[in-house]
Design a protein around this motif. Sequence first.
Motif, PDB file in Angstrom:
ATOM      1  N   UNK A 167       0.833  -1.200   0.000  1.00 44.45           N
ATOM      2  CA  UNK A 167       0.000   0.000   0.000  1.00 44.45           C
ATOM      3  C   UNK A 167       0.874   1.259   0.000  1.00 44.45           C
ATOM      4  N   UNK A 168       1.953   1.232   0.750  1.00 46.66           N
ATOM      5  CA  UNK A 168       2.882   2.363   0.742  1.00 46.66           C
ATOM      6  C   UNK A 168       3.525   2.519  -0.633  1.00 46.66           C
ATOM      7  N   UNK A 169       3.903   1.402  -1.263  1.00 49.17           N
ATOM      8  CA  UNK A 169       4.480   1.484  -2.616  1.00 49.17           C
ATOM      9  C   UNK A 169       3.496   2.111  -3.590  1.00 49.17           C
ATOM     10  N   UNK A 170       2.219   1.725  -3.494  1.00 47.90           N
ATOM     11  CA  UNK A 170       1.225   2.281  -4.403  1.00 47.90           C
ATOM     12  C   UNK A 170       1.038   3.775  -4.191  1.00 47.90           C
ATOM     13  N   UNK A 171       1.007   4.198  -2.924  1.00 51.17           N
ATOM     14  CA  UNK A 171       0.877   5.631  -2.639  1.00 51.17           C
ATOM     15  C   UNK A 171       2.067   6.410  -3.187  1.00 51.17           C
ATOM     16  N   UNK A 172       3.259   5.858  -3.018  1.00 55.82           N
ATOM     17  CA  UNK A 172       4.457   6.531  -3.532  1.00 55.82           C
ATOM     18  C   UNK A 172       4.433   6.602  -5.056  1.00 55.82           C
ATOM     19  N   UNK A 173       3.951   5.543  -5.691  1.00 55.09           N
ATOM     20  CA  UNK A 173       3.856   5.575  -7.153  1.00 55.09           C
ATOM     21  C   UNK A 173       2.895   6.657  -7.615  1.00 55.09           C
ATOM     22  N   UNK A 174       1.718   6.713  -6.995  1.00 55.62           N
ATOM     23  CA  UNK A 174       0.737   7.724  -7.389  1.00 55.62           C
ATOM     24  C   UNK A 174       1.267   9.131  -7.138  1.00 55.62           C
ATOM     25  N   UNK A 175       1.928   9.326  -6.012  1.00 56.02           N
ATOM     26  CA  UNK A 175       2.529  10.640  -5.728  1.00 56.02           C
ATOM     27  C   UNK A 175       3.597  10.990  -6.759  1.00 56.02           C
ATOM     28  N   UNK A 176       4.390  10.005  -7.155  1.00 61.75           N
ATOM     29  CA  UNK A 176       5.454  10.271  -8.122  1.00 61.75           C
ATOM     30  C   UNK A 176       4.878  10.714  -9.459  1.00 61.75           C
ATOM     31  N   UNK A 177       3.748  10.110  -9.866  1.00 59.76           N
ATOM     32  CA  UNK A 177       3.130  10.487 -11.135  1.00 59.76           C
ATOM     33  C   UNK A 177       2.589  11.912 -11.080  1.00 59.76           C
ATOM     34  N   UNK A 178       1.947  12.263  -9.969  1.00 57.57           N
ATOM     35  CA  UNK A 178       1.411  13.612  -9.816  1.00 57.57           C
ATOM     36  C   UNK A 178       2.549  14.627  -9.752  1.00 57.57           C
ATOM     37  N   UNK A 179       3.596  14.291  -8.984  1.00 55.46           N
ATOM     38  CA  UNK A 179       4.729  15.206  -8.841  1.00 55.46           C
ATOM     39  C   UNK A 179       5.436  15.425 -10.172  1.00 55.46           C
ATOM     40  N   UNK A 180       5.602  14.369 -10.965  1.00 55.37           N
ATOM     41  CA  UNK A 180       6.259  14.507 -12.262  1.00 55.37           C
ATOM     42  C   UNK A 180       5.449  15.398 -13.190  1.00 55.37           C
ATOM     43  N   UNK A 181       4.127  15.200 -13.204  1.00 59.29           N
ATOM     44  CA  UNK A 181       3.268  16.021 -14.053  1.00 59.29           C
ATOM     45  C   UNK A 181       3.316  17.483 -13.628  1.00 59.29           C
ATOM     46  N   UNK A 182       3.200  17.705 -12.339  1.00 60.67           N
ATOM     47  CA  UNK A 182       3.210  19.085 -11.835  1.00 60.67           C
ATOM     48  C   UNK A 182       4.557  19.750 -12.080  1.00 60.67           C
ATOM     49  N   UNK A 183       5.631  18.976 -11.980  1.00 60.66           N
ATOM     50  CA  UNK A 183       6.970  19.535 -12.189  1.00 60.66           C
ATOM     51  C   UNK A 183       7.177  19.945 -13.642  1.00 60.66           C
ATOM     52  N   UNK A 184       6.568  19.209 -14.571  1.00 62.79           N
ATOM     53  CA  UNK A 184       6.651  19.599 -15.980  1.00 62.79           C
ATOM     54  C   UNK A 184       5.842  20.870 -16.256  1.00 62.79           C
ATOM     55  N   UNK A 185       4.696  20.982 -15.586  1.00 59.78           N
ATOM     56  CA  UNK A 185       3.806  22.110 -15.848  1.00 59.78           C
ATOM     57  C   UNK A 185       4.261  23.393 -15.167  1.00 59.78           C
ATOM     58  N   UNK A 186       4.708  23.284 -13.935  1.00 56.08           N
ATOM     59  CA  UNK A 186       5.066  24.485 -13.155  1.00 56.08           C
ATOM     60  C   UNK A 186       6.187  24.145 -12.187  1.00 56.08           C
ATOM     61  N   UNK A 187       7.413  23.999 -12.687  1.00 54.98           N
ATOM     62  CA  UNK A 187       8.513  23.527 -11.841  1.00 54.98           C
ATOM     63  C   UNK A 187       8.852  24.450 -10.676  1.00 54.98           C
ATOM     64  N   UNK A 188       8.544  25.737 -10.788  1.00 51.61           N
ATOM     65  CA  UNK A 188       8.924  26.683  -9.738  1.00 51.61           C
ATOM     66  C   UNK A 188       7.772  27.035  -8.814  1.00 51.61           C
ATOM     67  N   UNK A 189       6.616  26.456  -9.018  1.00 55.15           N
ATOM     68  CA  UNK A 189       5.462  26.786  -8.181  1.00 55.15           C
ATOM     69  C   UNK A 189       5.652  26.248  -6.767  1.00 55.15           C
ATOM     70  N   UNK A 190       5.083  26.967  -5.804  1.00 55.62           N
ATOM     71  CA  UNK A 190       5.228  26.575  -4.400  1.00 55.62           C
ATOM     72  C   UNK A 190       4.603  25.210  -4.130  1.00 55.62           C
ATOM     73  N   UNK A 191       3.434  24.928  -4.761  1.00 58.91           N
ATOM     74  CA  UNK A 191       2.794  23.634  -4.498  1.00 58.91           C
ATOM     75  C   UNK A 191       3.560  22.480  -5.142  1.00 58.91           C
ATOM     76  N   UNK A 192       4.278  22.759  -6.237  1.00 56.54           N
ATOM     77  CA  UNK A 192       5.125  21.730  -6.842  1.00 56.54           C
ATOM     78  C   UNK A 192       6.244  21.356  -5.883  1.00 56.54           C
ATOM     79  N   UNK A 193       6.900  22.355  -5.319  1.00 58.06           N
ATOM     80  CA  UNK A 193       7.981  22.091  -4.372  1.00 58.06           C
ATOM     81  C   UNK A 193       7.466  21.328  -3.155  1.00 58.06           C
TER      82      UNK A 193
END
Length: 223
Positions: free
Chosen positions: A181-207
């Motif tokens: 379950x922890x692995x799945x949560x980390x995977x989902x977070x990684x996908x969201x973080x990667x997408x957000x980092x491409x869209x707005x790498x310097x945004x406060x919520x991305x960081x």
Amino acid sequence: MLFWLPQVLTPAECEQIVAALRSGQFQDGKSSAGNLGRNRKANEELDFRFPAKPELDRTVMAALARNQTLDAAARPKSITRPIYSRYGVGMHYGMHMDAAVMGKQDRMRIDLSMTIFLSDPDSYEGGELSLETEFGVKTAKLPMGDAVLYPTIYYHEVKPILRGERLAAVLWIQSLVKDPHQRNLLYELSQIADTRNREAPDAADTKQLIKVHMNLLRMWAEN
């Protein structure tokens, strides 16, 4: 969670591996089965002494190392060397559980199982990988070079071959993150973080998102 990993192996890599397997020495697959699964197993596996096996292993392991989805989904700590299996007409592997621990000297906890399909699915009938999951029975019969990755907590089987031949490479993984379950949560977070980092790498919520992801991985990862 089950993952379908497209094109883990390129067509050229698949052709290289299959060509080598055509001339390989195979043995009864029961030799690698545990006591509980031995009577359910009817397949063949490439002899580990086959001279070309180290080169085949290097090709497969290099492909796994470059696969970013595998890295995010599995967080591998250790990966076994592949077993190359062959199923002819009438062969199968009945419902069974994979071992929780593998190895005789360097013991390895098994968290995830992986099957890389090496045969064109239209070239054989039957041979589906079938898994009993909490969401019902799931089956996989994937294109050549694609892989299915799943937690090693499920009963599963390879259905009987009715026509043709099924070749596959199977591997097992110990993850840095033991809990599925922890692995799945980390995977989902990684996908969201990667997408957000491409869209707005310097945004406060991305960081903040990247910070939460990294710190959860730091909290849950084991040596």
